[in-house]
Design a protein around this motif. Structure first.
Motif, PDB file in Angstrom:
ATOM      1  N   ARG A  14       0.834  -1.202   0.000  1.00 36.13           N
ATOM      2  CA  ARG A  14       0.000   0.000   0.000  1.00 36.13           C
ATOM      3  C   ARG A  14       0.869   1.253   0.000  1.00 36.13           C
ATOM      4  NH1 ARG A  14      -1.153   3.278   4.057  1.00 36.13           N
ATOM      5  NH2 ARG A  14      -2.879   4.712   3.755  1.00 36.13           N
ATOM      6  N   GLU A  17       2.624   1.784  -3.345  1.00 34.95           N
ATOM      7  CA  GLU A  17       1.721   2.297  -4.371  1.00 34.95           C
ATOM      8  C   GLU A  17       1.392   3.768  -4.134  1.00 34.95           C
ATOM      9  OE1 GLU A  17      -2.541   1.134  -6.414  1.00 34.95           O
ATOM     10  OE2 GLU A  17      -1.517  -0.324  -5.157  1.00 34.95           O
ATOM     11  N   ASP A  30      -8.017   7.122  -1.579  1.00 34.57           N
ATOM     12  CA  ASP A  30      -9.183   6.351  -1.138  1.00 34.57           C
ATOM     13  C   ASP A  30      -9.314   5.033  -1.893  1.00 34.57           C
ATOM     14  OD1 ASP A  30      -9.844   8.279   0.729  1.00 34.57           O
ATOM     15  OD2 ASP A  30     -11.237   9.310  -0.624  1.00 34.57           O
ATOM     16  N   GLU A  31      -9.027   5.051  -3.192  1.00 30.19           N
ATOM     17  CA  GLU A  31      -9.091   3.824  -3.989  1.00 30.19           C
ATOM     18  C   GLU A  31      -8.007   2.833  -3.548  1.00 30.19           C
ATOM     19  OE1 GLU A  31      -8.967   4.659  -8.155  1.00 30.19           O
ATOM     20  OE2 GLU A  31     -10.489   6.224  -7.973  1.00 30.19           O
ATOM     21  N   ILE A  32      -6.833   3.339  -3.264  1.00 26.62           N
ATOM     22  CA  ILE A  32      -5.736   2.482  -2.810  1.00 26.62           C
ATOM     23  C   ILE A  32      -6.083   1.873  -1.457  1.00 26.62           C
ATOM     24  CG2 ILE A  32      -3.319   2.436  -2.072  1.00 26.62           C
ATOM     25  CD1 ILE A  32      -2.830   4.670  -4.154  1.00 26.62           C
ATOM     26  N   ASN A  33      -6.590   2.693  -0.537  1.00 25.05           N
ATOM     27  CA  ASN A  33      -6.971   2.187   0.781  1.00 25.05           C
ATOM     28  C   ASN A  33      -8.023   1.090   0.659  1.00 25.05           C
ATOM     29  OD1 ASN A  33      -5.216   3.900   2.067  1.00 25.05           O
ATOM     30  ND2 ASN A  33      -6.763   5.428   2.547  1.00 25.05           N
ATOM     31  N   ALA A  34      -8.992   1.269  -0.201  1.00 25.21           N
ATOM     32  CA  ALA A  34     -10.041   0.257  -0.394  1.00 25.21           C
ATOM     33  C   ALA A  34      -9.445  -1.034  -0.957  1.00 25.21           C
ATOM     34  CB  ALA A  34     -11.122   0.792  -1.318  1.00 25.21           C
ATOM     35  N   ARG A  35      -8.500  -0.903  -1.866  1.00 23.03           N
ATOM     36  CA  ARG A  35      -7.881  -2.081  -2.493  1.00 23.03           C
ATOM     37  C   ARG A  35      -7.134  -2.935  -1.463  1.00 23.03           C
ATOM     38  NH1 ARG A  35      -6.688  -0.045  -7.089  1.00 23.03           N
ATOM     39  NH2 ARG A  35      -4.882   1.179  -6.457  1.00 23.03           N
ATOM     40  N   TYR A  36      -6.519  -2.303  -0.469  1.00 25.39           N
ATOM     41  CA  TYR A  36      -5.754  -3.036   0.545  1.00 25.39           C
ATOM     42  C   TYR A  36      -6.529  -3.256   1.839  1.00 25.39           C
ATOM     43  CZ  TYR A  36      -1.827  -2.494  -2.566  1.00 25.39           C
ATOM     44  OH  TYR A  36      -1.009  -2.556  -3.657  1.00 25.39           O
TER      45      TYR A  36
END
Length: 72
Positions: A14, A17, A30-36
């Motif tokens: 995370r 990225e 926010d999209e990165i946090n959701a992905r991980y």
């Protein structure tokens, strides 16, 4: 691989990225946090919650001393 090792790897991926995107000027945290599965400093692995202190027990994360007060 233990839950702790998986959480540590998720934190590393995370952050890697986020750093890569930050250098390109793209703001999609926010999209990165959701992905991980990252929320409010925690990542959940197989029903067990990890913050950075639990994911990286060998590292020391200094805290602001509660009795030090704040600057004016």
């Amino acid at each position: 691989m233990t839950n702790q090792e998986q959480a540590a790897e998720l934190f590393r991926a995370r952050e890697r990225e986020i750093i890569e995107l930050d250098y390109r000027g793209v703001g999609v945290i926010d999209e990165i946090n959701a992905r991980y599965g990252f929320s409010h400093g925690w990542i959940v692995v197989n029903g067990e919650s990890f913050n950075k202190e639990k994911a990286f027990p060998m590292l020391l994360f200094p805290r602001f001393p509660a009795d030090q007060g704040t600057s004016d």
